[in-house]
Design an enzyme around this catalytic site. Sequence first.
Site, mmCIF file in Angstrom:
data_model
loop_
_atom_site.group_PDB
_atom_site.id
_atom_site.type_symbol
_atom_site.label_atom_id
_atom_site.label_comp_id
_atom_site.label_asym_id
_atom_site.label_seq_id
_atom_site.Cartn_x
_atom_site.Cartn_y
_atom_site.Cartn_z
ATOM 1 N N LYS A 47 6.560 1.535 2.971
ATOM 2 C CA LYS A 47 5.478 2.231 2.257
ATOM 3 C C LYS A 47 4.382 2.656 3.239
ATOM 4 C CE LYS A 47 3.466 -2.263 1.490
ATOM 5 N NZ LYS A 47 3.389 -3.441 0.655
ATOM 6 N N TYR A 265 -24.984 8.062 18.278
ATOM 7 C CA TYR A 265 -25.768 8.161 17.038
ATOM 8 C C TYR A 265 -26.563 6.884 16.754
ATOM 9 C CZ TYR A 265 -23.250 12.352 15.436
ATOM 10 O OH TYR A 265 -22.741 13.608 15.297
HETATM 11 C C1 LIG Z 1 3.859 -4.514 1.418
HETATM 12 C C2 LIG Z 1 4.741 -5.435 0.707
HETATM 13 C C3 LIG Z 1 5.695 -6.181 1.406
HETATM 14 C C4 LIG Z 1 5.701 -6.285 2.909
HETATM 15 O O1 LIG Z 1 4.630 -7.153 3.277
HETATM 16 P P1 LIG Z 1 4.283 -7.536 4.801
HETATM 17 O O2 LIG Z 1 3.155 -8.506 4.661
HETATM 18 O O3 LIG Z 1 3.851 -6.274 5.439
HETATM 19 O O4 LIG Z 1 5.493 -8.104 5.399
HETATM 20 C C5 LIG Z 1 6.598 -6.919 0.670
HETATM 21 N N1 LIG Z 1 6.554 -6.932 -0.680
HETATM 22 C C6 LIG Z 1 5.636 -6.242 -1.385
HETATM 23 C C7 LIG Z 1 5.630 -6.319 -2.862
HETATM 24 C C8 LIG Z 1 4.685 -5.485 -0.724
HETATM 25 O O5 LIG Z 1 3.754 -4.815 -1.415
#
Ligand SMILES: *Cc1c(COP(=O)(O)O)cnc(C)c1O
Length: 376
Positions: A47, A265
């Site tokens: 993702k 800034y």
């Molecule tokens: C993002 C996610 C993962 C992976 O998690 P990591 O901590 O990056 O290994 C696994 N399961 C779900 C439901 C997630 O949202």
Amino acid sequence: MEQSDPTPVQTPATTGNRLTIDLGALARNWQALAAQAGTAETAAAVKGNAYGIGAEPAARALSRAGCRTFFVALPEEGFQVRAVAPEATIYVLNGLASGVAAAHEAGNIRPVIGSLDELREWSAYRAAGGQGQAALHVDTGMNRLGVTFAEALELASDRGLTERLGLTLVMSHLACGDTPAHPLNARQLATMQDVRALFPGLPVSLANTAGIALGHDYHFNLVRPGIGLYGGPYIEGEPPLETVVTAEARIIQIRDVPAGETVGYGAAQTLTRACRIAILSTGYADGYHRSAGATDGHPGASVVLHGHRAPLVGRISMDLMAIDVTDIPAARRGDWVELFGPNMPVAEVATAARTISYELLTSLGGRYARHYRGAL
Ligand SMILES: *Cc1c(COP(=O)(O)O)cnc(C)c1O
């Protein structure tokens, strides 16, 4: 593709920064986690554009390494992965959005059903002849997505449910996996063991990367690592796997600034000595968080060049930031400076920015020249 998509940056010479993404390291990290997971299947969370590195190249490299199951957040991300992984199983973690059950089936992606509302809609779709498959998310303590355990108990009393809904997985998600001693881990594990008993024959998944490290009990039938694949840390205080992402920025110019002057800034940092200041061609518009900047009394992040660390000076601008290279006489206009990578852990920059590696990686902007190493 939408028209607003930025044109991909092709060459580091015409941009200010570059990303080197090591797909070989990605594949080795997956293999290392798969070895830890033993007999459980090792999937991959891709993702957020595969945590910033590019969903398509990541999914292609992971498929070649042997990964057969992918998790994305949205159907659109699922379609992207499907294009490069025609044989894979793809689950959509954010659940079933209203009215798109058929689009999941058409795209050969599976929603992770996360509420009774979604379940009713999926059930109606299946009753009307839909053939798509799905996962069921049961909440075990995160209180984010998933039907409650009480709801799962009631659903499980319907023995035909798994087949009627085309369920292929039951899953939950750990809230505190990166903190092994946290008592919620054991509570979620115990609840998941009860969930497994409710749905005999259905594969079970609980562990993210950190969950893999919690041990065999947490692995069940399938593990879903994300951050560990991309070289981010996943257990408090433990070193990560191989570095996958190296982010660099170019020095635009070097200037001498007298003691007592300020940089950037808000005149947020006053120099306590005469400094050589290098200006880098990167800023918060590139996802280098503004909160990593320095002010008087609050050091910011550091970068690495010529084998030395150089601290940020003053606030980070949209497209620029300043570093102190007084003690690095070799620094020159045009040099590439490591923002994070093998010599500067992404976790350290994240800590300086008061955030986590996940956020830094997924923030990587569209102005980097991206260079992929290893098989594409
Ligand atoms: C993002 C996610 C993962 C992976 O998690 P990591 O901590 O990056 O290994 C696994 N399961 C779900 C439901 C997630 O949202």
